[in-house]
Scaffold this active site. Sequence first.
Site, mmCIF file in Angstrom:
data_model
loop_
_atom_site.group_PDB
_atom_site.id
_atom_site.type_symbol
_atom_site.label_atom_id
_atom_site.label_comp_id
_atom_site.label_asym_id
_atom_site.label_seq_id
_atom_site.Cartn_x
_atom_site.Cartn_y
_atom_site.Cartn_z
ATOM 1 N N LYS A 50 -6.404 -7.561 -0.594
ATOM 2 C CA LYS A 50 -7.485 -6.732 -1.151
ATOM 3 C C LYS A 50 -8.020 -7.362 -2.441
ATOM 4 O O LYS A 50 -9.231 -7.378 -2.672
ATOM 5 C CB LYS A 50 -6.965 -5.306 -1.423
ATOM 6 N N GLN A 92 -1.392 2.771 -2.717
ATOM 7 C CA GLN A 92 -0.874 2.017 -1.575
ATOM 8 C C GLN A 92 0.319 2.753 -0.969
ATOM 9 O O GLN A 92 1.237 3.165 -1.675
ATOM 10 C CB GLN A 92 -0.458 0.609 -2.057
ATOM 11 N N ASP A 113 -9.970 5.104 0.413
ATOM 12 C CA ASP A 113 -9.150 4.987 1.630
ATOM 13 C C ASP A 113 -9.563 6.035 2.666
ATOM 14 O O ASP A 113 -9.187 5.939 3.833
ATOM 15 C CB ASP A 113 -7.662 5.180 1.292
#
Length: 274
Positions: A50, A92, A113
């Site tokens: 990322k 995460q 997300d």
Amino acid sequence: MSAELIDGKKIALDIEFELIEKISKMDSKPSLSVIQVGEDPASTSYIRAKSKAAERVGINLTHHHLPESTTKSELSSLVNKLNESEDGIIIQLPLPEGLDSVLNEINPEKDVDGFHPFNLGKLVQGEPGLRPCTPAGVVELLYRSGNDPSGKHVVVVGRSTIVGKPLSLLLSQKGVDATVTLCHSRTPNLESFTGDADIVVVAVGWPDTVSANMLKSGVVVIDVGVNRTDSGLVGDVSSDVKEVASQLTPVPGGVGPMTVAMLMSNTVDSALKK
Ligand code: NDP
């Protein structure tokens, strides 16, 4: 027949070029904060991917790496602080036990997300909102590889909240117009469904879940699975699938890069809405 491979890496780069163009017209670079708690090695490698993508497109990514011992209130206060300053925030996964509820404290407008109940609710309603990256990446991959899902029978194998379930909703939305069958571990005779599909998406997390004898000739196969085995990374479909499929995503190099590209895209969208 030997399936044509759908090059997710190349398609993801095309999306990145489009984002570079959009960012070049913005007053300031979009900002994305990635919070990692603990030392999960897979998380570390996903965050590296990322970070590299963010650097390529011109997004300011900050990696907040917190110790395993982080408390709920410490994580919560970081999220609340970032809610004030960032265009995008992701936590995460997986998180250490007891911290999952903090996910819902991310401002839904910055939830790049797309996991917040608010955004999942918008998806169910067919309203605009931030979409989960892997399902959105699969849909984008289908369009950009010449596989408009409209009118097609798409069988999704796997019903998780981050992949299978939202993907079934995205594909069956008005305007996308696929006819969707959602299968899972309790589906009897999985092959009776996959064998009727024009497009099969497999997101299970187990190698060889779908093999050539479960598919019709000419099917398009999207393999979401990422399994670490002694022989390296493999997906969820057997290697013989390329003998019957017309198109197939490789693992690695298929859905993975698309997930990252959609995260970048969501961050740019969120910055543009500010
Ligand atoms: P989950 O474990 O959350 O869900 C797996 C799903 O597969 C469940 O719905 C389960 O059914 C179903 N399932 C399990 N065994 C079978 C079977 N034999 N037949 C049919 N269905 C079955 O996994 P995720 O959705 O999080 O991830 C799936 C895979 O995708 C993993 O390999 C993961 O690493 C990968 N992944 C890849 C991403 C990428 O960017 N490339 C991003 C996210 C995930 P039930 O609900 O009944 O238990």
